[in-house]
Structure formats: structure tokens, C-alpha cells
Motif scaffolding. Sequence first.
Motif, short mmCIF file in Angstrom:
data_model
loop_
_atom_site.label_atom_id
_atom_site.label_comp_id
_atom_site.label_asym_id
_atom_site.label_seq_id
_atom_site.Cartn_x
_atom_site.Cartn_y
_atom_site.Cartn_z
N LYS A 20 8.26 -6.86 -5.58
CA LYS A 20 7.65 -6.92 -6.91
C LYS A 20 6.47 -7.88 -6.94
N GLU A 21 6.65 -9.04 -6.33
CA GLU A 21 5.59 -10.04 -6.31
C GLU A 21 4.37 -9.58 -5.51
N LEU A 22 4.60 -8.71 -4.53
CA LEU A 22 3.50 -8.18 -3.73
C LEU A 22 2.79 -7.00 -4.41
N GLY A 23 3.36 -6.54 -5.52
CA GLY A 23 2.72 -5.48 -6.28
C GLY A 23 3.00 -4.07 -5.82
N VAL A 24 4.18 -3.84 -5.22
CA VAL A 24 4.55 -2.48 -4.79
C VAL A 24 4.65 -1.58 -6.02
N LYS A 25 4.12 -0.37 -5.91
CA LYS A 25 4.02 0.54 -7.06
C LYS A 25 5.38 0.99 -7.60
N LYS A 26 6.27 1.41 -6.71
CA LYS A 26 7.56 1.91 -7.15
C LYS A 26 8.65 1.47 -6.18
N ILE A 27 9.74 0.93 -6.74
CA ILE A 27 10.82 0.40 -5.92
C ILE A 27 12.16 1.00 -6.37
N THR A 28 12.85 1.64 -5.43
CA THR A 28 14.21 2.14 -5.67
C THR A 28 15.16 1.30 -4.84
N VAL A 29 16.26 0.85 -5.46
CA VAL A 29 17.18 -0.05 -4.75
C VAL A 29 18.61 0.47 -4.86
N ASN A 61 0.81 -1.22 0.00
CA ASN A 61 0.00 0.00 0.00
C ASN A 61 0.84 1.28 0.00
N PHE A 62 2.16 1.11 0.12
CA PHE A 62 3.03 2.30 0.14
C PHE A 62 3.28 2.79 -1.28
N ASP A 63 3.41 4.12 -1.41
CA ASP A 63 3.62 4.72 -2.74
C ASP A 63 5.00 4.40 -3.30
N HIS A 64 5.99 4.28 -2.41
CA HIS A 64 7.37 4.11 -2.88
C HIS A 64 8.15 3.39 -1.79
N VAL A 65 8.86 2.33 -2.16
CA VAL A 65 9.69 1.60 -1.21
C VAL A 65 11.14 1.72 -1.63
N ILE A 66 12.00 2.12 -0.71
CA ILE A 66 13.44 2.25 -0.97
C ILE A 66 14.16 1.11 -0.27
N VAL A 67 14.84 0.27 -1.04
CA VAL A 67 15.62 -0.84 -0.48
C VAL A 67 17.06 -0.35 -0.35
N ALA A 68 17.47 -0.06 0.87
CA ALA A 68 18.79 0.53 1.11
C ALA A 68 19.66 -0.42 1.93
N ILE A 69 19.47 -1.71 1.73
CA ILE A 69 20.24 -2.71 2.47
C ILE A 69 21.71 -2.58 2.11
N GLY A 70 22.56 -2.53 3.14
CA GLY A 70 23.97 -2.19 2.95
C GLY A 70 24.82 -3.20 2.23
N ASP A 71 25.30 -4.23 2.93
CA ASP A 71 26.32 -5.10 2.33
C ASP A 71 25.83 -6.52 2.06
N ASN A 72 24.55 -6.77 2.19
CA ASN A 72 24.00 -8.11 1.96
C ASN A 72 23.25 -8.11 0.63
N ILE A 73 24.00 -8.43 -0.44
CA ILE A 73 23.40 -8.39 -1.79
C ILE A 73 22.25 -9.38 -1.91
N GLN A 74 22.41 -10.56 -1.33
CA GLN A 74 21.37 -11.58 -1.40
C GLN A 74 20.07 -11.07 -0.77
N ALA A 75 20.17 -10.44 0.39
CA ALA A 75 18.99 -9.91 1.07
C ALA A 75 18.35 -8.79 0.25
N SER A 76 19.18 -7.96 -0.39
CA SER A 76 18.68 -6.88 -1.23
C SER A 76 17.89 -7.42 -2.41
N ILE A 77 18.44 -8.44 -3.07
CA ILE A 77 17.78 -9.03 -4.23
C ILE A 77 16.48 -9.72 -3.83
N LEU A 78 16.52 -10.51 -2.76
CA LEU A 78 15.33 -11.23 -2.33
C LEU A 78 14.24 -10.27 -1.88
#
Length: 218
Positions: free
Chosen positions: A89-98, A66-83
Amino acid sequence: MKKEFAVIGLGRFGGSICKALSEEGMEVLAIDKDEDKVNEFANIAFHPVVGDSTDEMVLKSLGIRNFDHVIVAIGDNIQASILTTLILKELGVKKITVKAQNDYHEKVLSKIGADHIVHPERDMGKRIAHNIISNNVLDYLELSDEHSIVEIVASDQLAGNTLIELDIRANYGINIVAIKRGREIIVSPQAEDPIQKEDILIVIGADSDIHRFEKRVL
């Protein structure tokens, strides 16, 4: 309507975004696995939460879609960032910045559908280097691999000339989209407007053309 943002990962990058959005009056959901980091934002974020963003049930329970924009700012865990990005995306978030750690990370994020990918350390390095090279360049914003917006202080060579006399677009292939003059901002300046010394020119164009312009007239 006030936009709602979620920031996942409260390191230096995510934390600074969370603070900036909150200062602008935005409602921010701040998420991190580290309770100490979350506690730092107890009086800053609208809703600070300790949680694992790689757990789909956690994100669902927070109503993340339900959020307009989600920012994924996970630091050094690339796997966690990707997952995390994949789940969003699968949950249908409108806009994602990573935030991407490297080019490989960026490629994967692009393939799974991140809307915007940022390299804060790399981009800041480019801006600083650009400013160091030219004393007349105040700021530098990369639009793509080949195009940028640059703030340039007008030199003595430019001062007193009108835009039509300089014919910058024809000679250099760039556009002056605005001029800062003290506290005044002239948007879409007229061809007859003379440039004054110490004007700040907001220039947009290909990097190669901007560099050519800098070398010849600054």
C-alpha cells in the motif's frame, strides 16, 4: 495490453493462482522465501524470484508498484501477510488481493487498505456444503455476507413455464440473469422464453430468497 500480476507466497493457494494466470497467458512475478517452491515455478511463472516480501527494498527492487495486481497468498504467517500488504500500500500498488486466515486477520487487512480479501478454505467449504444440501445446485458463489450467484438445474416443476408465468422476481425477489442450455448461453432471457428441463439457471439474489426459491420449486 497484457496485464502483469505478482503472486507473493507459492503454497497451494498462491501456486494455483500463479499457474492459472500463467495458463491464461499473463505475465506473473512469483515470489517466495522458499527456494524449492520458487524452483517449482521456474517453467511456469514469467519471473520466479526468491525473496522476502516483508523487506521493502526487495519489493522496490522488483518494481512491484508497476504491477497491475498483486496477490498476497502467504500461508500461515499472519504477521508477514499484514506487513507485506502494508508495504504494498505504501509503495502505491494499484490493486491488492490478500488471503485471510481468520476474521481477525481480515479486519486488520481491511483497515490497512487491502482491496480484496479472500477466505479460500471457508468459501470452498460453503460452496461444497451448499451443493451437498441441494441436488439441483451445481455451483454457488458468495457475493457478500447476504447475496450470492447460484447455478440451479431446472426441475420438472419449472420446465415448460415462461419467466413471466413464473414471475420469479415478484414472488421470490431474485433474478435469473442467464440460462445455460447445452453449449448455448442465453444472457438476459426474455420474459416469454420458456424454461426447458435440464436448463441451468444463473440466479442472483439474497441468500434467504434463493433458499426460499429452492425449497418451493426444486
